[in-house]
Design a protein around this motif. Sequence first.
Motif, PDB file in Angstrom:
ATOM      1  N   ARG A 230       0.875  -1.183   0.000  1.00  0.00           N
ATOM      2  CA  ARG A 230       0.000   0.000   0.000  1.00  0.00           C
ATOM      3  C   ARG A 230       0.911   1.231   0.000  1.00  0.00           C
ATOM      4  NH1 ARG A 230      -3.223  -3.320  -0.969  1.00  0.00           N
ATOM      5  NH2 ARG A 230      -4.944  -4.127   0.281  1.00  0.00           N
TER       6      ARG A 230
ATOM      7  N   ALA B 159       0.468   3.237  -9.656  1.00  0.00           N
ATOM      8  CA  ALA B 159      -0.715   2.373  -9.514  1.00  0.00           C
ATOM      9  C   ALA B 159      -0.839   1.468 -10.733  1.00  0.00           C
ATOM     10  CB  ALA B 159      -1.965   3.232  -9.332  1.00  0.00           C
TER      11      ALA B 159
ATOM     12  N   ALA C  27      -0.296  -2.561 -10.059  1.00  0.00           N
ATOM     13  CA  ALA C  27      -1.611  -3.145  -9.709  1.00  0.00           C
ATOM     14  C   ALA C  27      -1.606  -4.669  -9.831  1.00  0.00           C
ATOM     15  CB  ALA C  27      -2.704  -2.550 -10.591  1.00  0.00           C
TER      16      ALA C  27
ATOM     17  N   ASN D 265      -0.713  -6.726  -6.757  1.00  0.00           N
ATOM     18  CA  ASN D 265      -1.500  -6.535  -5.533  1.00  0.00           C
ATOM     19  C   ASN D 265      -0.946  -5.376  -4.685  1.00  0.00           C
ATOM     20  OD1 ASN D 265      -3.607  -7.133  -3.770  1.00  0.00           O
ATOM     21  ND2 ASN D 265      -2.362  -8.542  -2.560  1.00  0.00           N
TER      22      ASN D 265
ATOM     23  N   THR E 235      -1.291  -1.286  -4.173  1.00  0.00           N
ATOM     24  CA  THR E 235      -2.069  -0.099  -4.537  1.00  0.00           C
ATOM     25  C   THR E 235      -1.244   1.157  -4.291  1.00  0.00           C
ATOM     26  OG1 THR E 235      -3.033   0.229  -2.334  1.00  0.00           O
ATOM     27  CG2 THR E 235      -4.214  -1.255  -3.847  1.00  0.00           C
TER      28      THR E 235
ATOM     29  N   ASN F 117      -2.155   5.322  -3.837  1.00  0.00           N
ATOM     30  CA  ASN F 117      -3.174   6.368  -3.794  1.00  0.00           C
ATOM     31  C   ASN F 117      -2.593   7.645  -3.190  1.00  0.00           C
ATOM     32  OD1 ASN F 117      -5.851   4.991  -4.584  1.00  0.00           O
ATOM     33  ND2 ASN F 117      -4.974   3.570  -3.080  1.00  0.00           N
TER      34      ASN F 117
ATOM     35  N   SER G 121      -8.894  -2.417   1.445  1.00  0.00           N
ATOM     36  CA  SER G 121      -8.945  -1.346   0.437  1.00  0.00           C
ATOM     37  C   SER G 121      -8.184  -1.730  -0.842  1.00  0.00           C
ATOM     38  CB  SER G 121      -8.368  -0.049   1.020  1.00  0.00           C
ATOM     39  OG  SER G 121      -9.131   0.365   2.122  1.00  0.00           O
ATOM     40  N   GLY G 122      -7.990  -3.026  -1.039  1.00  0.00           N
ATOM     41  CA  GLY G 122      -7.147  -3.502  -2.138  1.00  0.00           C
ATOM     42  C   GLY G 122      -7.658  -3.214  -3.538  1.00  0.00           C
ATOM     43  N   TYR G 123      -8.942  -2.857  -3.679  1.00  0.00           N
ATOM     44  CA  TYR G 123      -9.468  -2.593  -5.029  1.00  0.00           C
ATOM     45  C   TYR G 123      -9.518  -1.082  -5.310  1.00  0.00           C
ATOM     46  CZ  TYR G 123     -11.965  -4.113  -9.248  1.00  0.00           C
ATOM     47  OH  TYR G 123     -12.306  -4.385 -10.553  1.00  0.00           O
TER      48      TYR G 123
ATOM     49  N   THR H 117      -7.232   1.943  -6.193  1.00  0.00           N
ATOM     50  CA  THR H 117      -5.867   2.335  -6.556  1.00  0.00           C
ATOM     51  C   THR H 117      -5.872   3.456  -7.593  1.00  0.00           C
ATOM     52  OG1 THR H 117      -3.661   1.465  -7.018  1.00  0.00           O
ATOM     53  CG2 THR H 117      -5.452   0.626  -8.425  1.00  0.00           C
TER      54      THR H 117
ATOM     55  N   GLN I 163      -6.162   6.583  -6.949  1.00  0.00           N
ATOM     56  CA  GLN I 163      -7.149   7.610  -6.592  1.00  0.00           C
ATOM     57  C   GLN I 163      -6.524   8.778  -5.832  1.00  0.00           C
ATOM     58  OE1 GLN I 163     -10.397   7.301  -7.757  1.00  0.00           O
ATOM     59  NE2 GLN I 163      -9.250   5.679  -8.825  1.00  0.00           N
TER      60      GLN I 163
END
Length: 249
Positions: free
Chosen positions: A138, A172, A176, A179, A181, A183, A233-235, A237, A239
């Motif tokens: 992350r 990102a 991606a 796995n 992310t 942000n 919050s893995g989906y 990215t 953002q």
Amino acid sequence: MDSTKRTAIITGAARGIGREIAVSFYKNGYNVVMNYAGNDEAAGETIRLCKETGGEGRIISVKGDVSKEDTAKSLVDAAMDEFGSIDVVVNNAGITKDTLMAMMKTDDFDRVIDVNLRGAFLLTKMAARPMMKKRYGRIINISSVVGVHGNAGQVNYAASKAGLIGMTKSIAKELAGRNITANAVAPGMIATDMTDAMSDNAKEQIKNSIPAGRLGTPEDIANAALFLADEKSGYITGQVLLVDGGMGM
Ligand code: NAD
């Protein structure tokens, strides 16, 4: 080596938003590797505040200027040696050197870009290697509403924060599939030493332009970082999460 918990590297954590992010992550069970520029006493205070929360992780500190490659290496080495993994990187360290463009010294333009943008690149690049190997990560970059909307008197700062957004989206896309992310959090006007330097009049004017009717707190930003760092919050990215009380609408 402690590999049971998630480990977060947080830059510029000796005060303000970075300190609050360190405290919140520690409180929520993370191992924390905190970076600070040079104030040993302030870094010690962050460690004390973390421990006071009763969090069950461990915290270590690494002194160094984020614009230097050596600092990124020391942070990644410290995290891997102590905790065996890097799960979260929060690029928070930042500076301002504000003035109108006509008066802005080239050195002041360069320095702001070096700390705010180059610093985030150096650490993210180095931390991404173990993240890719582990297929988990992350990356959270602390940008600013100013990077989205621009601001008179902040050409250097706005460029660095807009640059962070472009960098976040590119990272990102690159990571991606592993796995990982990436942000950006874009704070509005947050009450810290950085904004304390403004005149009361300027602060009052800004406050009046915030629909929420108040300045943000470091905790508002730490909560957003915790959310983006969560495994769930893995989906999410690429953002840009504006945390600004509606200021940027
Ligand atoms: P702050 O000045 O209180 O804290 C910044 C921290 O970064 C300090 O601890 C400082 O020592 C550290 N730092 C500066 N240069 C460094 C370097 N070269 N290497 C390592 N550490 C360094 O500011 P803050 O308000 O807590 O801001 C934190 C982040 O949030 C910054 O990136 C800032 O641009 C961003 N931000 C703040 C606001 C706000 O209203 N306060 C708004 C938008 C974005």
